[in-house]
Design a protein around this motif. Structure first.
Motif, mmCIF file in Angstrom:
data_model
loop_
_atom_site.group_PDB
_atom_site.id
_atom_site.type_symbol
_atom_site.label_atom_id
_atom_site.label_comp_id
_atom_site.label_asym_id
_atom_site.label_seq_id
_atom_site.Cartn_x
_atom_site.Cartn_y
_atom_site.Cartn_z
ATOM 1 N N PRO A 117 54.183 -69.186 -4.814
ATOM 2 C CA PRO A 117 53.662 -69.188 -3.432
ATOM 3 C C PRO A 117 54.200 -70.390 -2.666
ATOM 4 O O PRO A 117 54.078 -71.528 -3.115
ATOM 5 C CB PRO A 117 52.149 -69.290 -3.637
ATOM 6 C CG PRO A 117 51.990 -70.022 -4.927
ATOM 7 C CD PRO A 117 53.157 -69.630 -5.797
ATOM 8 N N ALA A 118 54.829 -70.146 -1.534
ATOM 9 C CA ALA A 118 55.554 -71.182 -0.806
ATOM 10 C C ALA A 118 54.610 -72.234 -0.230
ATOM 11 O O ALA A 118 53.524 -71.911 0.267
ATOM 12 C CB ALA A 118 56.375 -70.556 0.315
ATOM 13 N N LYS A 119 55.036 -73.478 -0.323
ATOM 14 C CA LYS A 119 54.323 -74.590 0.309
ATOM 15 C C LYS A 119 54.929 -74.929 1.670
ATOM 16 O O LYS A 119 54.290 -75.591 2.490
ATOM 17 C CB LYS A 119 54.357 -75.821 -0.598
ATOM 18 C CG LYS A 119 53.738 -75.594 -1.978
ATOM 19 C CD LYS A 119 53.874 -76.849 -2.830
ATOM 20 C CE LYS A 119 53.306 -76.629 -4.229
ATOM 21 N NZ LYS A 119 54.086 -75.634 -4.985
ATOM 22 N N VAL A 120 56.189 -74.526 1.876
ATOM 23 C CA VAL A 120 56.869 -74.786 3.146
ATOM 24 C C VAL A 120 57.640 -73.536 3.552
ATOM 25 O O VAL A 120 57.954 -72.676 2.714
ATOM 26 C CB VAL A 120 57.843 -75.985 3.044
ATOM 27 C CG1 VAL A 120 57.130 -77.246 2.586
ATOM 28 C CG2 VAL A 120 59.008 -75.666 2.116
ATOM 29 N N ASN A 131 58.883 -65.106 0.508
ATOM 30 C CA ASN A 131 59.087 -66.455 -0.019
ATOM 31 C C ASN A 131 60.355 -66.527 -0.862
ATOM 32 O O ASN A 131 60.557 -65.749 -1.793
ATOM 33 C CB ASN A 131 57.891 -66.871 -0.878
ATOM 34 C CG ASN A 131 56.628 -67.109 -0.079
ATOM 35 O OD1 ASN A 131 55.565 -67.330 -0.649
ATOM 36 N ND2 ASN A 131 56.707 -67.089 1.245
ATOM 37 N N LYS A 171 62.647 -75.062 -4.415
ATOM 38 C CA LYS A 171 61.522 -75.446 -5.264
ATOM 39 C C LYS A 171 60.203 -75.361 -4.506
ATOM 40 O O LYS A 171 59.167 -74.951 -5.061
ATOM 41 C CB LYS A 171 61.737 -76.864 -5.795
ATOM 42 C CG LYS A 171 60.578 -77.396 -6.628
ATOM 43 C CD LYS A 171 60.833 -78.820 -7.090
ATOM 44 C CE LYS A 171 59.635 -79.375 -7.881
ATOM 45 N NZ LYS A 171 59.864 -80.781 -8.303
ATOM 46 N N HIS A 172 60.215 -75.736 -3.229
ATOM 47 C CA HIS A 172 58.988 -75.745 -2.429
ATOM 48 C C HIS A 172 58.792 -74.440 -1.652
ATOM 49 O O HIS A 172 57.687 -74.177 -1.168
ATOM 50 C CB HIS A 172 59.006 -76.917 -1.447
ATOM 51 C CG HIS A 172 59.113 -78.250 -2.126
ATOM 52 N ND1 HIS A 172 58.054 -78.848 -2.780
ATOM 53 C CD2 HIS A 172 60.164 -79.100 -2.270
ATOM 54 C CE1 HIS A 172 58.441 -80.001 -3.296
ATOM 55 N NE2 HIS A 172 59.712 -80.177 -2.989
ATOM 56 N N ASN A 173 59.862 -73.642 -1.524
ATOM 57 C CA ASN A 173 59.769 -72.397 -0.775
ATOM 58 C C ASN A 173 59.543 -71.191 -1.680
ATOM 59 O O ASN A 173 59.336 -70.086 -1.204
ATOM 60 C CB ASN A 173 61.048 -72.201 0.061
ATOM 61 C CG ASN A 173 61.005 -70.971 0.947
ATOM 62 O OD1 ASN A 173 61.834 -70.078 0.822
ATOM 63 N ND2 ASN A 173 60.042 -70.919 1.853
ATOM 64 N N TRP A 174 59.590 -71.405 -3.020
ATOM 65 C CA TRP A 174 59.375 -70.295 -3.937
ATOM 66 C C TRP A 174 57.903 -69.876 -3.910
ATOM 67 O O TRP A 174 57.025 -70.676 -3.621
ATOM 68 C CB TRP A 174 59.809 -70.687 -5.341
ATOM 69 C CG TRP A 174 59.885 -69.516 -6.285
ATOM 70 C CD1 TRP A 174 59.007 -69.178 -7.254
ATOM 71 C CD2 TRP A 174 60.907 -68.522 -6.308
ATOM 72 N NE1 TRP A 174 59.411 -68.036 -7.893
ATOM 73 C CE2 TRP A 174 60.573 -67.606 -7.332
ATOM 74 C CE3 TRP A 174 62.074 -68.312 -5.561
ATOM 75 C CZ2 TRP A 174 61.357 -66.494 -7.621
ATOM 76 C CZ3 TRP A 174 62.853 -67.212 -5.857
ATOM 77 C CH2 TRP A 174 62.503 -66.319 -6.871
#
Length: 381
Positions: A215-218, A155, A210-213
């Motif tokens: 735990p990733a959401k995307v 991630n 921000k969204h891939n850090w």
């Protein structure tokens, strides 16, 4: 989400163009509202003075845009159809052909400066490479997108390394635009062009990070990797600092060379080489490739792997007969885990990005300070 990131970036670049050429647009549109300006009679029939507009500068944006859009399509195809590595490896070079053609007609410099100790052997300060220089730039267009794609699997690592590299390139650009440098500098426009392309890239990448850090959401997908790498190739080639660019890719160059035995099938390569997650400890451990007794490694390859194990560049296991049965995969992420032991995923990412930043800063220092030992001057001055 790499596709969304790329599309927002391309839209941002298009919307920025009027601001990049504001001064020139004002000049060719009769002062942009300057009603007191008087047109000469001989100018009334010719219309706007478009011959004054810097079309050669606009062409750089157009060809850069076309190259980035083309490589984004490559990423979409890869994400959709899971193309084989050997099929997609050379495609970025074809996407870069219009950019190389523009370099040929607009700049065309194909010589390099020879380091001081070697000038007596080549008989001059410059050496002309001709067509080899275009092959070198095509190789950069192939390497940059693929090296981001190879250093991946945890991630935040793809976007994080891209943000670090883009920030370092922007720092190098600023060094040419400082008031302490005599202005107008001959390379000022090239580095402004680089900044204009990099700043929106950093913006969309930070939003994606921000969204891939962890735990990733995307996930970013191959689209982002190709798109990000080609942004660097475009600014390096059309900004005329492709050799400096390579100093900021030292970890990626090492990762590619380190991965070469598996990439070129000298050592069997599994489908995925990302670090292995230990569900019991919640930590990442080096992933491994195993070799069955029916398909053993060649003795010379096994001997090299044992030597790398001794110098801590691999971790191998052998059976009672001394035959290598298992080795950690050849990526810098697995190597880092061999050195540091099991780590949390976000900790691994932070340490790799810190290493990337430190090596990049060292590369810039070498470029602008230590290089004076090999060259007569730094072109910033």
């Amino acid at each position: 989400m790499g596709l969304v990131c790329a599309l927002v970036y391309l839209l941002a670049v298009v919307n920025f163009l009027p601001f990049a050429f504001k001064r020139d647009i004002v000049e060719v549109t009769s002062g942009a509202g300057n009603k007191d300006r008087v047109l000469e009679a001989q100018h009334i029939e010719t219309g706007r003075f478009l011959h004054r507009f810097p079309l050669e500068k606009l062409a750089s944006y157009g060809f850069a845009y076309g190259t980035l859009a083309s490589v984004t399509i490559l990423g979409i195809l890869d994400d959709s159809f899971d193309m084989r590595w050997r099929h997609k490896f050379f495609i970025p070079a074809f996407a870069a052909l219009p950019m190389l053609a523009l370099y040929f007609v607009d700049f065309g410099v194909t010589h390099v400066v020879v380091p001081l100790p070697f000038r007596k052997y080549v008989g001059g300060e410059l050496i002309e490479l001709g067509g080899l220089y275009y092959l070198y730039m095509a190789a950069i267009a192939i390497f940059c997108p693929n090296c981001i794609n190879i250093l991946a699997g945890v991630n935040g690592i793809e976007v994080g390394q891209s943000v670090v590299i883009a920030s370092l390139i922007a720092l190098n650009d600023v060094l040419y635009l400082l008031p302490t440098v005599h202005q107008p500098h001959p390379a000022a426009d090239s580095h402004l062009f680089s900044l204009y392309l990099l700043l929106p890239f950093i913006g969309v990448s930070l939003a994606l990070l921000k969204h891939n850090w962890f735990p990733a959401k995307v996930f970013v997908g191959d689209t982002y990797c190709y798109f990000a790498g080609m942004v660097f190739a475009v600014v390096g080639i059309l900004g005329h600092f492709s050799k400096t660019l390579l100093l900021l890719f030292i970890p990626q160059i090492f990762n590619f060379l380190y991965s070469a035995p598996q990439l070129f099938a000298l050592v069997p390569c599994p489908r995925h080489r990302l670090p292995r997650f230990n569900a019991r400890t919640g930590l990442l451990e080096p992933s491994v490739a195993t070799f069955a007794e029916e398909k053993p490694l060649r003795p010379i390859v096994g001997g090299v792997l044992k030597l790398l194990h001794k110098v801590k560049l691999l971790r191998v296991q052998v059976d009672q007969n001394g035959r290598v049965t298992e080795t950690t995969n050849f990526t810098i992420l697995n190597l880092w885990l061999v050195w540091r032991g099991p780590l949390r995923e976000d900790r691994l990412t932070v340490e790799i990005l810190t290493m990337q930043a430190m090596v990049g800063l060292l590369g810039l220092w070498v470029r602008h300070s230590l290089a004076l030992l090999l060259f007569s001057a730094d072109n910033r001055f």
